[in-house]
Design a protein around this motif. Structure first.
Motif: not given
Length: 501
Positions: A291-294, A297-306, A329-335
């Protein structure tokens, strides 16, 4: 710059003690700066530093082109050699290096990572994420300065120090800039912070992973407070601070960070800005949600990682990398992409031979905190296997490890082979006997085999598929410190692959 400008700088910083009476030399351009006598060039300024410094090093530097030297005391040497004497050679060296290489770090996005455990792994997780992001833009991969190796666009080599001396560090920054590199991620050790190797640098992101009782010795940190204070220095040298909310003393770390930087927190504590939950071991590795907090200026996000790397404890390091890269400010897809393919040389590398062979893990674990995490994770991930431990301790540093690591290995392992591990100026047999004495009375069999390759060979050849062998402390390092020299030798990985065949 001319020598006079460096002298003026030292005087402004109240570091100047004395200069030789040489009218012309102060107008001489300083065309090179080094503390290594074998790395001197024409019209160079030589820095005399270190416990093992000898006047003959200065003579060699003069022969190679140095015209002046910097030191805390005048060096007894023949001839009228110009000198600049200072009150603190390490502070002075950092200031001169920063000026000589024209503050190259300002032209980079800099990430500094500190902690008792996990610096290298986190650094390589960040590197994997950033390189995925940079590749998508057709840009050069990032630079890395770590306890494993160094890459700056020009130099690519195995490391001797977790954080290089100031002159080498600023040279890496300059090489990176000149190579078109835009990011550098690096480990920042307590010794680097205590001895001013990073003085004057402000990191875009600084990360505090954890703190344990390590590096307490007469030649490192006199006590825990000295060690902790050194680590806290990084929180005063960054624009954004990422702090592990599960770390001991995290409140003090967060309080210090808030005074100097924007604070982000990560951990398995629900209060963290980057909160990991639903952590499970899968066939592919380790899956977890964040869970990535707001924030910013980014909204709260919930992401799955491996994570493809084993070791449940590595989720902490992955969380650190996620918080760092989100601050950049690296996009989540690259994380996600970077973490899934991340591999760290000599960290949690798993090797298996043919049928009936043991499983071997090569890891750099070398202090109390990393040992405890490694052994407890191994038991959870390999519950049906008995454990054999192969390790040693370094000479003349972190001497408490000789007792602490024995207590952990002796508690979890069926067999412990005590061996060489950078004995340096201490006899390796003496170190091994001290470790073995601390294993007495614990529920394990102990044997001293000072030849590291022989210890690995015996453990593998006398084990079956019901055994997990943990080879710790050296990873993929290809040198042993013996005396004051580093001697080439096969890495633990090379030994393991050879004997598993």
């Amino acid at each position: 710059m001319k020598l006079k400008k460096y002298i003026d700088m030292l005087e402004r910083e109240d570091l100047l003690r004395e200069t030789s009476s040489c009218g012309k030399c102060v107008e001489q351009e300083v065309e090179y700066l080094s503390f290594d006598s074998k790395d001197m060039r024409e019209n160079g300024l030589f820095v005399c530093k270190g416990a093992h410094f000898k006047p003959e090093y200065l003579q060699e530097a003069l022969n190679r082109g140095a015209f002046c030297y910097l030191a805390e005391q005048a060096v007894p040497i023949e001839g009228n050699v110009p000198f600049v004497l200072v009150t603190d050679i390490r502070k002075a060296m950092a200031l001169l290096a920063n000026a000589y290489y024209k503050e190259a770090w300002r032209e980079l996005k800099t990430i500094g990572i500190t902690g008792t455990k996990g610096k290298s792994t986190t650094t390589y997780y960040v590197r994997s994420i950033l390189d995925s992001y940079l590749e998508s833009q057709g840009k050069p991969k990032s630079a890395v300065i770590s306890g494993i190796d160094v890459y700056d666009g020009v130099i690519c080599e195995e490391s001797h120090l977790t954080t290089p001396e100031a002159i080498a560090l600023h040279r890496h920054f300059r090489n990176a800039v000149d190579s078109g590199i835009s990011y550098v991620e690096m480990e920042v050790s307590s010794q680097a912070l205590r001895y001013y190797r990073t003085l004057g640098i402000q990191y875009d992101v600084g990360c505090f992973l954890n703190i344990g009782t390590d590096h307490i010795s007469p030649i490192e940190h006199k006590d825990f407070d000295d060690y902790f204070d050194a680590k806290l220095t990084l929180m005063k040298q960054c624009r954004t601070a990422c702090v592990n909310l599960n770390a001991d003393h995290c409140q003090e770390v967060c309080d210090t960070a808030r005074e100097h930087a924007d604070l982000s927190t990560f951990g398995t504590d629900e209060r963290a800005d980057y909160y990991a939950h639903h952590i499970v071991k899968t066939e592919r590795g380790i899956a977890f949600s964040v869970r990535m907090a707001a924030k910013n200026r980014k909204p709260e996000r919930n992401e799955n990682f491996t994570l493809s790397m084993p070791g449940l404890f590595n989720v902490d390091n992955a969380l650190a990398a996620i918080s760092i890269c989100d601050a950049l400010d690296v996009p989540v897809q690259y994380m996600k992409e970077g973490l899934e393919k991340a591999a760290v040389p000599g960290r949690m590398e798993v090797f298996r031979g043919g049928a009936g062979s043991p499983t071997v893990i090569v890891d750099y674990a070398h202090n109390r905190m990393s040992f405890e995490k490694l052994f407890t994770s191994a038991i959870r991930e390999y519950p049906d296997k008995k454990i054999i431990s192969i390790y040693g301790c370094p000479g003349k540093k972190a001497q408490a490890r000789r007792k602490e690591l024995a207590e952990i290995a002796g508690r979890y392992a069926a067999v412990v082979y005590v061996t060489e591990e950078d004995a340096g100026e201490e006899p390796v047999e003496s170190i091994c006997r001290e470790i073995a004495a601390n294993l007495r009375g614990l529920p394990c069999r102990c044997e001293i085999i000072t030849d590291r390759g022989e210890a690995i060979r015996k453990a593998i050849e006398e084990s079956g598929e019901d055994t997990l062998i943990l080879v710790t402390g050296k990873g993929r390092e290809t040198r042993q410190k013996r005396g004051v020299e580093y001697i080439d030798c096969p890495s633990d990985v090379e030994y393991v692959e050879r004997y598993l065949k």
